[in-house]
Design a protein around this motif. Structure first.
Motif, PDB file in Angstrom:
ATOM      1  N   LYS A 111       0.852  -1.184   0.000  1.00 20.37           N
ATOM      2  CA  LYS A 111       0.000   0.000   0.000  1.00 20.37           C
ATOM      3  C   LYS A 111       0.885   1.230   0.000  1.00 20.37           C
ATOM      4  O   LYS A 111       1.931   1.250   0.647  1.00 20.37           O
ATOM      5  N   CYS A 112       0.429   2.244  -0.724  1.00 18.60           N
ATOM      6  CA  CYS A 112       1.150   3.500  -0.778  1.00 18.60           C
ATOM      7  C   CYS A 112       1.095   4.155   0.602  1.00 18.60           C
ATOM      8  O   CYS A 112       0.020   4.248   1.209  1.00 18.60           O
TER       9      CYS A 112
ATOM     10  N   ALA B 268       1.554   7.256   1.255  1.00 14.83           N
ATOM     11  CA  ALA B 268       1.008   8.606   1.166  1.00 14.83           C
ATOM     12  C   ALA B 268      -0.501   8.609   0.954  1.00 14.83           C
ATOM     13  O   ALA B 268      -1.214   9.417   1.544  1.00 14.83           O
ATOM     14  N   THR B 269      -1.010   7.693   0.120  1.00 16.49           N
ATOM     15  CA  THR B 269      -2.434   7.722  -0.232  1.00 16.49           C
ATOM     16  C   THR B 269      -3.206   6.514   0.250  1.00 16.49           C
ATOM     17  O   THR B 269      -4.423   6.474   0.105  1.00 16.49           O
ATOM     18  N   ASN B 270      -2.535   5.513   0.772  1.00 16.13           N
ATOM     19  CA  ASN B 270      -3.139   4.233   1.181  1.00 16.13           C
ATOM     20  C   ASN B 270      -3.769   3.490   0.013  1.00 16.13           C
ATOM     21  O   ASN B 270      -4.608   2.626   0.204  1.00 16.13           O
ATOM     22  N   ARG B 271      -3.382   3.819  -1.212  1.00 17.18           N
ATOM     23  CA  ARG B 271      -3.817   3.074  -2.383  1.00 17.18           C
ATOM     24  C   ARG B 271      -3.046   1.761  -2.465  1.00 17.18           C
ATOM     25  O   ARG B 271      -1.885   1.682  -2.062  1.00 17.18           O
TER      26      ARG B 271
ATOM     27  N   CYS C 228       3.287   5.066  -4.511  1.00 10.96           N
ATOM     28  CA  CYS C 228       2.752   4.637  -5.801  1.00 10.96           C
ATOM     29  C   CYS C 228       3.207   5.581  -6.907  1.00 10.96           C
ATOM     30  O   CYS C 228       3.649   6.699  -6.654  1.00 10.96           O
TER      31      CYS C 228
ATOM     32  N   ILE D  99       1.618   9.312  -7.140  1.00 12.74           N
ATOM     33  CA  ILE D  99       2.214  10.381  -6.331  1.00 12.74           C
ATOM     34  C   ILE D  99       3.489  10.883  -6.999  1.00 12.74           C
ATOM     35  O   ILE D  99       3.725  12.087  -7.093  1.00 12.74           O
TER      36      ILE D  99
ATOM     37  N   SER E  16       2.715  12.886 -10.247  1.00 14.80           N
ATOM     38  CA  SER E  16       2.114  14.206 -10.040  1.00 14.80           C
ATOM     39  C   SER E  16       3.096  15.202  -9.431  1.00 14.80           C
ATOM     40  O   SER E  16       2.751  16.361  -9.237  1.00 14.80           O
TER      41      SER E  16
ATOM     42  N   LYS F  10       4.492  15.080  -6.377  1.00 13.77           N
ATOM     43  CA  LYS F  10       4.290  15.274  -4.950  1.00 13.77           C
ATOM     44  C   LYS F  10       5.060  14.266  -4.100  1.00 13.77           C
ATOM     45  O   LYS F  10       4.837  14.150  -2.906  1.00 13.77           O
TER      46      LYS F  10
ATOM     47  N   ALA G  19       5.414  14.303  -0.021  1.00  6.32           N
ATOM     48  CA  ALA G  19       4.791  13.163   0.663  1.00  6.32           C
ATOM     49  C   ALA G  19       5.801  12.442   1.551  1.00  6.32           C
ATOM     50  O   ALA G  19       5.486  12.073   2.686  1.00  6.32           O
TER      51      ALA G  19
END
Length: 81
Positions: A16-17, A19-22, A55, A58, A61, A63, A67
């Protein structure tokens, strides 16, 4: 999946990422996993590290740096508390 002895036997364990929990899929070729070393007051490596996974979204983009800084600050704050 674990066998009867309790060891992991899966060929692919999804990450899981941080930063985003993706969920980071196997086809996300832009994703990275970074191990950040822990050092003592003299600057010597203690043998411990923290793992951060990001991921490709991130990173693409632009960031990723922000992050990583935010995640590290949160980990340091959690350790102090």
């Amino acid at each position: 999946m674990q066998n009867a002895e309790g060891t992991t036997v899966d060929l692919y364990i999804p990450r899981k990422c941080s930063a985003t929990n993706r969920l980071i899929t196997g086809k996300d070729v832009g994703s990275v996993q970074i191990n950040i070393a822990h050092v003592d007051t003299n600057g010597s490596y203690t043998g411990a590290y923290s793992t951060v996974a990001m991921c490709g979204f991130i990173r693409q983009s632009g960031k990723g740096d922000a992050a990583l800084s935010r995640i590290w600050e949160e980990k340091q704050r959690a350790e102090r508390a």
